[in-house]
Scaffold this active site. Structure first.
Site, PDB file in Angstrom:
ATOM      1  CB  SER A   5      -0.940  -0.005   1.207  1.00 42.92           C
ATOM      2  OG  SER A   5      -0.237  -0.231   2.400  1.00 42.92           O
ATOM      3  CD  GLU A   7       1.118   7.542   5.236  1.00 39.18           C
ATOM      4  OE1 GLU A   7       0.890   6.462   5.803  1.00 39.18           O
ATOM      5  OE2 GLU A   7       1.638   8.517   5.806  1.00 39.18           O
ATOM      6  CB  THR A  38      -1.279  11.976   5.819  1.00 37.33           C
ATOM      7  OG1 THR A  38      -0.898  13.069   4.995  1.00 37.33           O
ATOM      8  CG2 THR A  38      -0.333  10.817   5.620  1.00 37.33           C
ATOM      9  N   GLY A  97      -3.559  11.313  16.009  1.00 39.62           N
ATOM     10  CA  GLY A  97      -2.981  12.482  15.341  1.00 39.62           C
ATOM     11  C   GLY A  97      -1.976  13.163  16.243  1.00 39.62           C
ATOM     12  CG  ASP A  98       1.905  13.757  15.651  1.00 41.19           C
ATOM     13  OD1 ASP A  98       1.925  13.093  16.707  1.00 41.19           O
ATOM     14  OD2 ASP A  98       2.530  13.436  14.630  1.00 41.19           O
ATOM     15  CE1 TYR A 134       3.734   5.651  16.060  1.00 41.61           C
ATOM     16  CE2 TYR A 134       1.946   4.542  17.211  1.00 41.61           C
ATOM     17  CZ  TYR A 134       2.397   5.554  16.388  1.00 41.61           C
ATOM     18  OH  TYR A 134       1.512   6.464  15.889  1.00 41.61           O
ATOM     19  CG  HIS A 138       3.757   7.105  20.209  1.00 41.93           C
ATOM     20  ND1 HIS A 138       3.677   8.145  21.115  1.00 41.93           N
ATOM     21  CD2 HIS A 138       3.305   7.593  19.029  1.00 41.93           C
ATOM     22  CE1 HIS A 138       3.179   9.216  20.491  1.00 41.93           C
ATOM     23  NE2 HIS A 138       2.946   8.902  19.226  1.00 41.93           N
ATOM     24  CB  ALA A 141       4.694   4.615  24.849  1.00 40.41           C
ATOM     25  CE  LYS A 154      -3.488   2.265  18.483  1.00 41.54           C
ATOM     26  NZ  LYS A 154      -2.646   3.290  17.811  1.00 41.54           N
ATOM     27  CG  PHE A 205       9.604  12.901  10.367  1.00 44.54           C
ATOM     28  CD1 PHE A 205       8.590  13.830  10.575  1.00 44.54           C
ATOM     29  CD2 PHE A 205       9.281  11.553  10.343  1.00 44.54           C
ATOM     30  CE1 PHE A 205       7.271  13.410  10.746  1.00 44.54           C
ATOM     31  CE2 PHE A 205       7.969  11.122  10.514  1.00 44.54           C
ATOM     32  CZ  PHE A 205       6.968  12.055  10.711  1.00 44.54           C
ATOM     33  CG  HIS A 255       1.543   1.797   4.626  1.00 42.42           C
ATOM     34  ND1 HIS A 255       0.349   1.964   3.962  1.00 42.42           N
ATOM     35  CD2 HIS A 255       1.842   3.012   5.150  1.00 42.42           C
ATOM     36  CE1 HIS A 255      -0.060   3.213   4.084  1.00 42.42           C
ATOM     37  NE2 HIS A 255       0.830   3.885   4.789  1.00 42.42           N
TER      38      HIS A 255
HETATM   39  P1  FAD Z   1      -2.616   6.493  20.089  1.00 44.95           P
HETATM   40  O1  FAD Z   1      -2.793   5.085  19.708  1.00 44.95           O
HETATM   41  O2  FAD Z   1      -3.750   7.207  20.715  1.00 44.95           O
HETATM   42  O3  FAD Z   1      -1.346   6.552  21.037  1.00 44.95           O
HETATM   43  C1  FAD Z   1      -0.621   7.738  21.239  1.00 44.95           C
HETATM   44  C2  FAD Z   1       0.289   7.603  22.445  1.00 44.95           C
HETATM   45  O4  FAD Z   1      -0.467   7.590  23.631  1.00 44.95           O
HETATM   46  C3  FAD Z   1       1.162   6.355  22.527  1.00 44.95           C
HETATM   47  O5  FAD Z   1       2.347   6.708  23.172  1.00 44.95           O
HETATM   48  C4  FAD Z   1       0.370   5.414  23.409  1.00 44.95           C
HETATM   49  O6  FAD Z   1       1.234   4.514  24.080  1.00 44.95           O
HETATM   50  C5  FAD Z   1      -0.267   6.404  24.376  1.00 44.95           C
HETATM   51  N1  FAD Z   1      -1.587   6.044  24.849  1.00 44.95           N
HETATM   52  C6  FAD Z   1      -2.581   5.453  24.166  1.00 44.95           C
HETATM   53  N2  FAD Z   1      -3.688   5.328  24.941  1.00 44.95           N
HETATM   54  C7  FAD Z   1      -3.353   5.864  26.149  1.00 44.95           C
HETATM   55  C8  FAD Z   1      -4.056   6.052  27.377  1.00 44.95           C
HETATM   56  N3  FAD Z   1      -5.302   5.664  27.516  1.00 44.95           N
HETATM   57  N4  FAD Z   1      -3.390   6.654  28.403  1.00 44.95           N
HETATM   58  C9  FAD Z   1      -2.113   7.085  28.267  1.00 44.95           C
HETATM   59  N5  FAD Z   1      -1.398   6.923  27.123  1.00 44.95           N
HETATM   60  C10 FAD Z   1      -2.016   6.322  26.085  1.00 44.95           C
HETATM   61  N6  FAD Z   1      -0.169  11.789  12.036  1.00 44.95           N
HETATM   62  C11 FAD Z   1      -0.950  12.741  11.483  1.00 44.95           C
HETATM   63  O7  FAD Z   1      -1.040  13.851  12.026  1.00 44.95           O
HETATM   64  N7  FAD Z   1      -1.653  12.499  10.340  1.00 44.95           N
HETATM   65  C12 FAD Z   1      -1.632  11.281   9.715  1.00 44.95           C
HETATM   66  O8  FAD Z   1      -2.291  11.084   8.710  1.00 44.95           O
HETATM   67  C13 FAD Z   1      -0.821  10.258  10.274  1.00 44.95           C
HETATM   68  N8  FAD Z   1      -0.749   9.034   9.726  1.00 44.95           N
HETATM   69  C14 FAD Z   1      -0.022   8.046  10.327  1.00 44.95           C
HETATM   70  C15 FAD Z   1      -0.015   6.752   9.781  1.00 44.95           C
HETATM   71  C16 FAD Z   1       0.705   5.731  10.369  1.00 44.95           C
HETATM   72  C17 FAD Z   1       0.672   4.362   9.764  1.00 44.95           C
HETATM   73  C18 FAD Z   1       1.480   6.004  11.537  1.00 44.95           C
HETATM   74  C19 FAD Z   1       2.291   4.912  12.177  1.00 44.95           C
HETATM   75  C20 FAD Z   1       1.481   7.260  12.096  1.00 44.95           C
HETATM   76  C21 FAD Z   1       0.731   8.304  11.515  1.00 44.95           C
HETATM   77  N9  FAD Z   1       0.681   9.587  12.056  1.00 44.95           N
HETATM   78  C22 FAD Z   1      -0.092  10.568  11.465  1.00 44.95           C
HETATM   79  C23 FAD Z   1       1.426   9.903  13.273  1.00 44.95           C
HETATM   80  C24 FAD Z   1       0.520   9.728  14.506  1.00 44.95           C
HETATM   81  O9  FAD Z   1      -0.554  10.626  14.432  1.00 44.95           O
HETATM   82  C25 FAD Z   1       1.343  10.030  15.750  1.00 44.95           C
HETATM   83  O10 FAD Z   1       2.302   9.036  15.938  1.00 44.95           O
HETATM   84  C26 FAD Z   1       0.514  10.273  16.981  1.00 44.95           C
HETATM   85  O11 FAD Z   1       1.385  10.878  17.937  1.00 44.95           O
HETATM   86  C27 FAD Z   1      -0.067   9.035  17.602  1.00 44.95           C
HETATM   87  O12 FAD Z   1      -1.171   8.585  16.946  1.00 44.95           O
HETATM   88  P2  FAD Z   1      -1.818   7.126  17.342  1.00 44.95           P
HETATM   89  O13 FAD Z   1      -3.056   6.990  16.569  1.00 44.95           O
HETATM   90  O14 FAD Z   1      -0.802   6.076  17.241  1.00 44.95           O
HETATM   91  O15 FAD Z   1      -2.160   7.414  18.880  1.00 44.95           O
END
Ligand code: FAD
Length: 274
Positions: A5, A7, A38, A97-98, A134, A138, A141, A154, A205, A255
């Site tokens: 895939s 991106e 994205t 998201g970030d 990750y 991450h 984390a 998730k 990055f 990917h």
């Molecule tokens: P989560 O799964 O919510 O986790 C984020 C962090 O919080 C992790 O450290 C996790 O351990 C921790 N955590 C989770 N749940 C809890 C909880 N209940 N309490 C405390 N800590 C917790 N970014 C963008 O802005 N746009 C994009 O389109 C984009 N696409 C991506 C695609 C892929 C395949 C990947 C791997 C990353 C992408 N990112 C994108 C980056 C991503 O948004 C960041 O890494 C973001 O910081 C974390 O998103 P997540 O969905 O993994 O978060």
């Protein structure tokens, strides 16, 4: 043929979208399962992501969106997803998201498991939900084990598969995959692959994203510097060897973070043996 895939990030203009369609068409001979677009931090590319997905799909390309809470509430997220469903999408990448730059510590995080739960509660249509994983942990984390626990949340919330952050250590992926399996995560974990096209950008990055660039690789990239042809040759070789190891070791697909360019991804993918 391994399952690929690709991106993209959303272009800024209609000309950029036309170029992106041409790039996707060029990559289509590699037979990807889907192309993803994205979604900018804080929902900053809400329209542009939609327009890119729509333009690609209009050209017959199976493009799907990334989606995060951004700065919007649950109803907005669901309304946007319903717009995507009208385009015929059957898959999304769901993310926390970030943090948008400038949001500071006041930004309220809503983790990605809550987004997956929301989608499953409010959307009836069949939807394959990918989430992020990750292998090198991450950066936010609390620990490697907790990161896997949060990933499991998730999946338990209804995600169907994971795509990983990119990495350059195959062992990190295999170790992570095995720990996920031991934790009861039984969905495909597809490695994310970042071709190397610009070392400075990659280094910056990677430091932010918690991705390790091994010392031997750093030193070689330092040496090659700005020599574009040498960089392409070297990075194609290194990344394709990594990809081959991943596939031989059982990775379910790859990917590619294409950065909207076809040649670096093509050069790697063409070297891979099924
Ligand atoms: P989560 O799964 O919510 O986790 C984020 C962090 O919080 C992790 O450290 C996790 O351990 C921790 N955590 C989770 N749940 C809890 C909880 N209940 N309490 C405390 N800590 C917790 N970014 C963008 O802005 N746009 C994009 O389109 C984009 N696409 C991506 C695609 C892929 C395949 C990947 C791997 C990353 C992408 N990112 C994108 C980056 C991503 O948004 C960041 O890494 C973001 O910081 C974390 O998103 P997540 O969905 O993994 O978060």
């Amino acid at each position: 043929m391994p399952q690929f895939s690709f991106e993209f990030f959303p272009p800024r203009s209609s000309r950029g979208r036309a170029n992106l369609v041409a790039t996707a068409e060029r990559l289509s001979r590699l037979g990807p399962e889907f192309y993803s677009v994205t979604y900018g931090a804080g929902g900053s590319t809400r329209e542009r992501t939609y327009e890119a997905v729509a333009a690609l799909r209009e050209a017959g390309i199976n493009a799907i969106p990334h989606l995060s809470w951004g700065g919007v509430d649950a109803d907005d997220v669901i309304a946007l997803l319903n717009e995507y469903l009208k385009l015929g999408i059957d898959r999304i990448v769901a993310l926390r998201g970030d943090v948008p730059s400038g949001a500071g510590s006041s930004h309220q995080f809503r983790y990605a498991d809550a987004l997956v739960r929301l989608i499953r509660a409010r959307i009836d249509a069949p939807l394959y939900i990918e989430v992020a994983a990750y292998p090198e942990v991450h950066p936010d984390a609390p620990s490697a084990s907790r990161d896997i626990e949060f990933l499991k949340r998730k999946i338990d919330a209804g995600a169907n598969g994971c795509i990983t952050q990119y990495f350059y250590n195959a062992e990190a992926y295999f170790h992570f995959r095995d720990r996920c399996a031991a934790a009861g995560i039984d969905v495909p974990i597809v490695p994310g692959v970042m071709p190397i096209t610009n070392y400075d950008t990659l280094a910056r990055f990677s430091a932010k994203a918690g991705v390790d660039i091994p010392r031997w690789l750093q030193r070689r990239l330092d040496e090659i510097g700005e020599h574009a042809d040498a960089l392409l040759d070297f990075s194609t070789e290194v990344v394709s060897i990594l990809c081959q190891r991943l596939l031989t070791g059982g990775a379910p697909g790859l990917h590619f973070y294409t950065l909207n360019k076809a040649p670096p991804t093509e050069a790697i993918a063409e070297r891979l043996v099924p």
